[in-house]
Motif scaffolding. Structure first.
Motif, PDB file in Angstrom:
ATOM      1  N   LYS A 124      -4.750   3.105 -11.462  1.00 45.09           N
ATOM      2  CA  LYS A 124      -4.037   3.422 -10.218  1.00 45.09           C
ATOM      3  C   LYS A 124      -4.970   3.783  -9.075  1.00 45.09           C
ATOM      4  CE  LYS A 124      -0.064   5.653  -8.227  1.00 45.09           C
ATOM      5  NZ  LYS A 124       1.196   6.386  -8.441  1.00 45.09           N
ATOM      6  N   PRO A 125      -5.990   4.650  -9.254  1.00 48.27           N
ATOM      7  CA  PRO A 125      -6.893   4.932  -8.121  1.00 48.27           C
ATOM      8  C   PRO A 125      -7.611   3.686  -7.608  1.00 48.27           C
ATOM      9  CG  PRO A 125      -7.168   6.570  -9.845  1.00 48.27           C
ATOM     10  CD  PRO A 125      -6.314   5.485 -10.413  1.00 48.27           C
ATOM     11  N   ALA A 170       1.463  -5.118  -8.009  1.00 52.01           N
ATOM     12  CA  ALA A 170       2.466  -4.350  -7.270  1.00 52.01           C
ATOM     13  C   ALA A 170       3.877  -4.883  -7.516  1.00 52.01           C
ATOM     14  CB  ALA A 170       2.147  -4.367  -5.779  1.00 52.01           C
ATOM     15  N   ALA A 174       0.821  -1.208   0.000  1.00 50.04           N
ATOM     16  CA  ALA A 174       0.000   0.000   0.000  1.00 50.04           C
ATOM     17  C   ALA A 174       0.855   1.258   0.000  1.00 50.04           C
ATOM     18  CB  ALA A 174      -0.932  -0.006   1.211  1.00 50.04           C
ATOM     19  N   SER A 214       2.437   1.695  -3.385  1.00 54.22           N
ATOM     20  CA  SER A 214       1.490   2.106  -4.429  1.00 54.22           C
ATOM     21  C   SER A 214       1.089   3.565  -4.283  1.00 54.22           C
ATOM     22  CB  SER A 214       0.235   1.219  -4.390  1.00 54.22           C
ATOM     23  OG  SER A 214      -0.520   1.473  -3.229  1.00 54.22           O
ATOM     24  N   LEU A 215       1.106   4.083  -3.033  1.00 57.90           N
ATOM     25  CA  LEU A 215       0.701   5.456  -2.792  1.00 57.90           C
ATOM     26  C   LEU A 215       1.809   6.462  -3.089  1.00 57.90           C
ATOM     27  CD1 LEU A 215      -1.369   4.998   0.487  1.00 57.90           C
ATOM     28  CD2 LEU A 215      -2.250   5.591  -1.779  1.00 57.90           C
ATOM     29  N   ASN A 237      -5.049   1.478  -5.695  1.00 59.93           N
ATOM     30  CA  ASN A 237      -4.757   2.016  -4.366  1.00 59.93           C
ATOM     31  C   ASN A 237      -5.903   1.757  -3.401  1.00 59.93           C
ATOM     32  OD1 ASN A 237      -2.265   3.003  -5.158  1.00 59.93           O
ATOM     33  ND2 ASN A 237      -3.025   5.039  -5.630  1.00 59.93           N
ATOM     34  N   THR A 238      -7.134   1.919  -3.881  1.00 58.72           N
ATOM     35  CA  THR A 238      -8.308   1.691  -3.036  1.00 58.72           C
ATOM     36  C   THR A 238      -8.378   0.237  -2.590  1.00 58.72           C
ATOM     37  OG1 THR A 238      -9.539   3.446  -4.159  1.00 58.72           O
ATOM     38  CG2 THR A 238     -10.821   1.830  -2.915  1.00 58.72           C
ATOM     39  N   THR A 269      -3.619  -8.421  -6.703  1.00 52.68           N
ATOM     40  CA  THR A 269      -3.064  -7.142  -6.284  1.00 52.68           C
ATOM     41  C   THR A 269      -1.562  -7.260  -6.060  1.00 52.68           C
ATOM     42  OG1 THR A 269      -5.159  -6.673  -5.173  1.00 52.68           O
ATOM     43  CG2 THR A 269      -3.300  -5.277  -4.600  1.00 52.68           C
ATOM     44  N   LEU A 329       3.153   2.891 -10.268  1.00 47.55           N
ATOM     45  CA  LEU A 329       2.829   1.499 -10.579  1.00 47.55           C
ATOM     46  C   LEU A 329       3.536   1.038 -11.844  1.00 47.55           C
ATOM     47  CD1 LEU A 329      -0.952   1.036  -9.776  1.00 47.55           C
ATOM     48  CD2 LEU A 329       1.000  -0.016  -8.671  1.00 47.55           C
ATOM     49  N   VAL A 343      -5.931  -1.971  -2.386  1.00 46.14           N
ATOM     50  CA  VAL A 343      -4.828  -2.292  -1.477  1.00 46.14           C
ATOM     51  C   VAL A 343      -5.132  -1.796  -0.061  1.00 46.14           C
ATOM     52  CG1 VAL A 343      -2.417  -1.781  -0.922  1.00 46.14           C
ATOM     53  CG2 VAL A 343      -3.051  -2.399  -3.248  1.00 46.14           C
ATOM     54  N   ILE A 344      -5.624  -0.578   0.059  1.00 48.18           N
ATOM     55  CA  ILE A 344      -5.911  -0.001   1.378  1.00 48.18           C
ATOM     56  C   ILE A 344      -7.023  -0.770   2.082  1.00 48.18           C
ATOM     57  CG2 ILE A 344      -6.805   2.040   2.567  1.00 48.18           C
ATOM     58  CD1 ILE A 344      -5.358   3.711   0.391  1.00 48.18           C
TER      59      ILE A 344
END
Length: 259
Positions: free
Chosen positions: A238-239, A168, A117, A120-121, A242-243, A164, A125, A245-246
């Motif tokens: 990407k958005p 990554a 996470a 990725s943030l 990220n969502t 995921t 990527l 993964v979080i």
């Protein structure tokens, strides 16, 4: 033998969940975050949930993989080492799961996902927008086998978020575009899903009617997701990644340390 009796409403909700999971999985991975809890909530025992989910997920990952292949975003001959290693890893993971400390894995996995996470943030990527494959050399083969064995093994244990992890780790290991990354991730996810599914079938842990029904909706979701990723590229991938993964990290941390 476990007898499954679902009312039409529950069955319909499971299919809608599968549709959403297929869309998410084709882009960012992590569709199992939706389908596994949904199947458990519907009353399936854990072993039947995992096997049935593998059947449904194989439909979705095959559809996404084939879509990327048709768009020339996945070249099987180039990634043959990854394919073989992933298949071997999935077999070992599915067969050896009973010999591992699940408690230890449940506490280790969130730590790994948090690292993913953070990467990725704050990172990219994909290091390039060029649809050029990495240079074929000895180092590439080592990366393919190491990555394939480890992630195939993880998925064989019915690990959450394997797709995921592929997305990554691809960005860390290979210099290639995000769409090539997604093509590889979805294709390898299909390999480990299918190999693990064969083992679950042999053990009698699959409800075929439910798995095929959900699989059809996963296929539709995966088709929509893959085409959306190809059309919108980084703006969508990407958005959403990220969502996923979080959410995955938060879910596993809660389950491992607080439940």
């Amino acid at each position: 033998m476990f007898e499954l009796a679902l009312d039409p409403t529950t069955w319909g909700l499971l299919c809608l969940v599968a549709l959403a999971a297929g869309f998410i999985d084709a882009i960012a991975g992590g569709g199992g975050l939706l389908t596994v809890p949904a199947l458990l909530t519907a009353g399936l025992p854990p072993h039947l949930t995992l096997g049935t989910n593998k059947l449904a997920a194989s439909f979705g990952s095959l559809t996404a993989s084939f879509t990327y292949y048709k768009k020339q975003l996945f070249k099987p001959s180039f990634w043959i080492g990854s394919i073989i290693a992933t298949a071997i890893g999935a077999v070992l993971g599915t067969l050896l799961v009973d010999f591992l400390s699940i408690e230890f894995l449940n506490k280790l996995i969130p730590v790994i996902i948090i690292a993913v996470a953070i990467y990725s943030l704050i990172g990219r990527l994909s290091p390039t927008d060029s649809h050029t494959l990495p240079e074929a050399n000895r180092a590439l083969k080592i990366k393919q086998w190491t990555q394939g064995l480890s992630l195939g093994f993880f998925d064989g244990m019915a690990g959450p978020g394997t797709g995921t992890f592929w997305t990554a780790s691809n960005s860390m290991l290979y210099k290639m575009s995000l769409l090539l990354n997604c093509g590889l991730a979805r294709s390898m996810n299909f390999v480990s899903n299918f190999i693990s599914l064969i083992t679950f079938v042999a053990l009698g842990h699959v409800n075929f009617m439910l798995g095929v029904t959900m699989g059809a909706f996963l296929m539709l979701g995966a088709w929509l997701g893959a085409h959306s990723a190809i059309k919108f590229g980084n703006k969508l991938i990407k958005p959403l990644f990220n969502t996923v993964v979080i959410v995955l990290a938060g879910k596993l941390i809660f389950e491992a340390y607080f439940s």
